[in-house]
Write a protein that holds these residues in place. Sequence first.
Motif, mmCIF file in Angstrom:
data_model
loop_
_atom_site.group_PDB
_atom_site.id
_atom_site.type_symbol
_atom_site.label_atom_id
_atom_site.label_comp_id
_atom_site.label_asym_id
_atom_site.label_seq_id
_atom_site.Cartn_x
_atom_site.Cartn_y
_atom_site.Cartn_z
ATOM 1 N N LYS A 101 46.791 46.016 3.325
ATOM 2 C CA LYS A 101 47.841 47.256 4.060
ATOM 3 C C LYS A 101 47.754 48.154 2.999
ATOM 4 C CE LYS A 101 50.021 44.606 7.421
ATOM 5 N NZ LYS A 101 48.887 43.453 7.786
ATOM 6 N N ILE A 102 47.519 49.601 3.350
ATOM 7 C CA ILE A 102 48.287 50.191 2.241
ATOM 8 C C ILE A 102 49.195 50.694 2.366
ATOM 9 C CG2 ILE A 102 47.148 52.257 4.205
ATOM 10 C CD1 ILE A 102 45.762 51.892 -0.230
ATOM 11 N N LEU A 105 51.780 51.107 -0.806
ATOM 12 C CA LEU A 105 51.630 50.683 -2.332
ATOM 13 C C LEU A 105 52.053 51.497 -3.111
ATOM 14 C CD1 LEU A 105 49.352 49.462 -3.269
ATOM 15 C CD2 LEU A 105 46.716 50.625 -2.845
ATOM 16 N N GLY A 106 52.399 52.736 -2.426
ATOM 17 C CA GLY A 106 52.609 53.998 -3.018
ATOM 18 C C GLY A 106 54.236 53.868 -4.383
ATOM 19 N N TYR A 108 55.405 50.474 -3.606
ATOM 20 C CA TYR A 108 54.974 49.175 -4.793
ATOM 21 C C TYR A 108 54.328 49.367 -6.622
ATOM 22 C CZ TYR A 108 52.322 44.455 -7.066
ATOM 23 O OH TYR A 108 51.815 44.105 -7.516
ATOM 24 N N LEU A 109 52.731 50.753 -6.773
ATOM 25 C CA LEU A 109 53.564 50.993 -7.827
ATOM 26 C C LEU A 109 54.080 51.701 -8.738
ATOM 27 C CD1 LEU A 109 49.612 52.985 -7.195
ATOM 28 C CD2 LEU A 109 50.369 50.800 -8.224
ATOM 29 N N SER B 55 47.057 56.110 -4.894
ATOM 30 C CA SER B 55 46.911 55.909 -4.321
ATOM 31 C C SER B 55 46.075 55.920 -2.867
ATOM 32 C CB SER B 55 47.960 54.387 -3.838
ATOM 33 O OG SER B 55 49.207 55.501 -2.675
ATOM 34 N N ARG B 59 43.214 54.402 -0.966
ATOM 35 C CA ARG B 59 43.506 53.980 0.798
ATOM 36 C C ARG B 59 41.664 54.505 1.127
ATOM 37 N NH1 ARG B 59 48.007 56.891 4.123
ATOM 38 N NH2 ARG B 59 48.825 57.279 2.101
ATOM 39 N N LEU B 62 39.201 51.802 0.691
ATOM 40 C CA LEU B 62 39.433 50.304 1.073
ATOM 41 C C LEU B 62 39.210 50.589 2.730
ATOM 42 C CD1 LEU B 62 41.336 47.612 1.017
ATOM 43 C CD2 LEU B 62 43.973 48.746 2.059
ATOM 44 N N ARG B 66 35.835 48.692 4.469
ATOM 45 C CA ARG B 66 36.214 48.179 5.229
ATOM 46 C C ARG B 66 34.835 48.088 6.216
ATOM 47 N NH1 ARG B 66 42.280 48.528 5.991
ATOM 48 N NH2 ARG B 66 43.058 46.438 5.252
ATOM 49 N N LEU B 91 46.624 46.878 -11.108
ATOM 50 C CA LEU B 91 47.543 46.926 -10.272
ATOM 51 C C LEU B 91 48.414 46.563 -9.473
ATOM 52 C CD1 LEU B 91 51.143 46.221 -12.107
ATOM 53 C CD2 LEU B 91 50.773 49.132 -11.864
ATOM 54 N N ALA B 92 47.246 47.730 -8.402
ATOM 55 C CA ALA B 92 47.701 47.601 -6.704
ATOM 56 C C ALA B 92 46.078 46.045 -6.313
ATOM 57 C CB ALA B 92 46.922 48.357 -6.640
ATOM 58 N N PHE B 94 43.318 45.387 -6.459
ATOM 59 C CA PHE B 94 41.631 46.040 -5.499
ATOM 60 C C PHE B 94 40.647 45.517 -6.905
ATOM 61 C CE2 PHE B 94 42.599 49.976 -2.575
ATOM 62 C CZ PHE B 94 43.679 49.126 -2.589
#
Lengths: 139, 111
Positions: A101-102, A105-106, A108-109, B55, B59, B62, B66, B91-92, B94
Amino acid sequence: MSKIVFDANFDNLDKIREIVAEAARQVGFSDKEVYAIQLAADEASSNIIEHAYAGVTGGKLEIDISISENKLKIIMRDHGKPFDPASVPEPNVKAALSERKIGGLGMYLMRKLMDEVSYESSPETGNILTMIKRLGDSG
Amino acid sequence: MEVTTKQFRNCDLVSVNGRVDSSTAPQLAEALENVTGNGRYKIVLDMGGLEYMSSAGFRSLLASQRLCKRYNRGEIVLASVPERIQEALELAGFTELFKTYADPIDAVGSF
């Protein structure tokens, strides 16, 4: 302390990252840390523009930056929709592609990149996001 | 931000330059959608000229990954990822989702 008021618009992200980077360099952060601080400020601003001011035109985003010998503090104020960071579930950064899930994320970062992130909101003051990064701390 | 696309026999090379944030990410998404809209799902994203990605850019990556990986018809791989951006992708979480290559030509050759 410098305080700048921006129109809550994605076009201002470049400028926001620029002023934050300038302050971070003054404190003496490394290039890696300057990038991290820029990214955190961008994610915070983007969240405000996208969510706090969703469907609103003419919103303002006020940014206060203060620097001391070993610390950078960024305060962002807006008068959009209040938001409870605790309501944002932490994204699972180990999830498989299809489960990823995006959202969140902001935030979280921001938490990973800065040493402290706090949030308060009241009808009088609006929403206040405070982010701090100290020299010498890891992260 | 600038995006250019070059078609190879087995894949498309999409080169992105400058800064990808909430303001410019839609342009990157559009470039990737133009490729997948042509029924081409093997994509190399050359990030060598990229200075910054938030991010909002992650997005788009990602969403494209998919789409490309559906039915095992392809995938999007990353090439020449700058150090700062690699750190943010890590960190993300990815970096687990994308193969990365040091050189875009090697990445093109992998398809």
